[in-house]
Design an enzyme around this catalytic site. Structure first.
Site, PDB file in Angstrom:
ATOM      1  N   ARG A  59      18.270  36.304 -28.047  1.00  0.00           N
ATOM      2  CA  ARG A  59      18.511  35.254 -27.044  1.00  0.00           C
ATOM      3  C   ARG A  59      17.523  35.382 -25.887  1.00  0.00           C
ATOM      4  O   ARG A  59      17.049  34.385 -25.355  1.00  0.00           O
ATOM      5  CB  ARG A  59      19.960  35.337 -26.543  1.00  0.00           C
ATOM      6  N   ASN A  92      26.108  30.730 -17.399  1.00  0.00           N
ATOM      7  CA  ASN A  92      25.008  30.927 -18.344  1.00  0.00           C
ATOM      8  C   ASN A  92      24.231  32.189 -18.007  1.00  0.00           C
ATOM      9  O   ASN A  92      24.142  32.594 -16.837  1.00  0.00           O
ATOM     10  CB  ASN A  92      24.063  29.715 -18.318  1.00  0.00           C
ATOM     11  N   HIS A 109      28.322  35.685 -15.244  1.00  0.00           N
ATOM     12  CA  HIS A 109      28.437  36.399 -16.524  1.00  0.00           C
ATOM     13  C   HIS A 109      27.216  37.251 -16.824  1.00  0.00           C
ATOM     14  O   HIS A 109      27.038  37.691 -17.968  1.00  0.00           O
ATOM     15  CB  HIS A 109      28.654  35.387 -17.670  1.00  0.00           C
ATOM     16  N   ASN A 201      30.577  16.158 -18.216  1.00  0.00           N
ATOM     17  CA  ASN A 201      30.581  16.837 -19.504  1.00  0.00           C
ATOM     18  C   ASN A 201      30.370  15.847 -20.645  1.00  0.00           C
ATOM     19  O   ASN A 201      30.680  14.668 -20.509  1.00  0.00           O
ATOM     20  CB  ASN A 201      31.911  17.600 -19.700  1.00  0.00           C
ATOM     21  N   LEU A 202      29.897  16.373 -21.776  1.00  0.00           N
ATOM     22  CA  LEU A 202      29.640  15.470 -22.912  1.00  0.00           C
ATOM     23  C   LEU A 202      30.942  14.907 -23.473  1.00  0.00           C
ATOM     24  O   LEU A 202      31.006  13.799 -23.981  1.00  0.00           O
ATOM     25  CB  LEU A 202      28.904  16.260 -24.006  1.00  0.00           C
ATOM     26  N   ALA A 219      24.273  15.899 -19.447  1.00  0.00           N
ATOM     27  CA  ALA A 219      23.994  16.473 -18.120  1.00  0.00           C
ATOM     28  C   ALA A 219      22.659  15.971 -17.568  1.00  0.00           C
ATOM     29  O   ALA A 219      22.534  15.704 -16.363  1.00  0.00           O
ATOM     30  CB  ALA A 219      23.976  17.993 -18.224  1.00  0.00           C
TER      31      ALA A 219
END
Ligand code: APR
Length: 232
Positions: A59, A92, A109, A201-202, A219
């Site tokens: 990642r 994120n 986080h 939001n989607l 977004a």
């Protein structure tokens, strides 16, 4: 929106989706192929450090292939121009907010581009692969781990986040499923202090019910629109 002075904005994986970073619970969610328990818990790190380090190395490496999208850039512009208090709290671990120029930012986080000493607690910038068994150069004895808040661990800067929420006139949630606490509870604190609450939001999230207003869409469209409204 003209009686707004202090703003808190919570972002989730959905704000980075259009930059090409996978979300967690979508059809191609990150957790698919990996059970959360196998890559994002202290037990997983103790059981199979090589798998956990490899998951985050992959990642971290991906960050070089992606760039901020219009939503990150709009929030950075708001950060630069907003005269009142503003705090972007992101769930994120990517670096797209800061690469867009955001300054008033908390990674609750953790961050992919950071390594944490499991002994002395020192975090350091880390942009390459982090081999299991890497020793901390601060304390010289304990091992470095990905600076990611695992499930079951306390997110970062919760006091500062709570303070900002209690002073907020507007709380905006962008691109999060509202599936994980404590972030999913921030809207409750905002409502409790009488702040306006807006979700971008989607699709409806687990917490949509708690928001005064929910705007459904991408977004990259909704965030620039909101920033134009706020900056007049
Ligand atoms: N624009 C807006 N929202 C979007 C977009 C987009 N282009 N694409 C996806 N979304 C929405 C999805 O509809 C979903 O509601 O973003 C949300 C992403 O939800 P998750 O994948 O659950 O990610 P997130 O809410 O950030 O997860 C929270 O859970 O796994 C843990 O620690 C991890 O920080 C993560 C936390």
């Amino acid at each position: 929106m003209d009686d707004i002075r202090n703003i808190v904005i919570l972002t989730g994986a959905g704000i980075s989706a259009e930059s090409g970073l996978a979300t967690f619970r979508g059809p191609d969610g990150l957790w698919e192929g990996h059970r959360v328990e196998d890559v994002c818990t202290p037990e997983a790190l103790a059981r199979d450090a090589a798998l956990v380090h490899r998951f985050y190395d992959e990642r971290r490496a991906k960050l070089a292939d992606v760039r901020p999208n219009a939503a990150h850039e709009a929030l950075a512009a708001l950060d630069a121009q907003w005269p009142g208090e503003l705090l972007i709290v992101t769930q994120n671990v990517d670096d797209l907010h800061e690469r867009a120029g955001a300054k008033r930012l908390i990674h609750m986080h953790g961050e992919l581009r950071s390594a944490l000493c499991a002994g002395c607690g020192k975090a350091k910038r880390w942009t390459e692969a982090l081999p299991p068994g890497s020793v901390c150069d601060g304390c010289g004895r304990a091992l470095l781990r990905p600076d990611i808040v695992f499930f079951g661990e306390m997110p970062y800067e919760m006091d500062a986040i709570d303070d900002a929420l209690r002073r907020a006139d507007l709380f905006v949630s962008v691109g999060t499923s509202g599936a994980v606490y404590p972030a999913a509870g921030f809207v409750q604190t905002a409502r409790h202090v009488g702040a306006r609450t807006l979700e971008l939001n989607l699709e409806p999230s687990a917490g949509s019910f708690y928001f005064e207003e929910s705007r459904m869409g991408a977004a990259s469209v909704l965030v620039p629109e909101l920033v134009r409204e706020l900056l007049g």
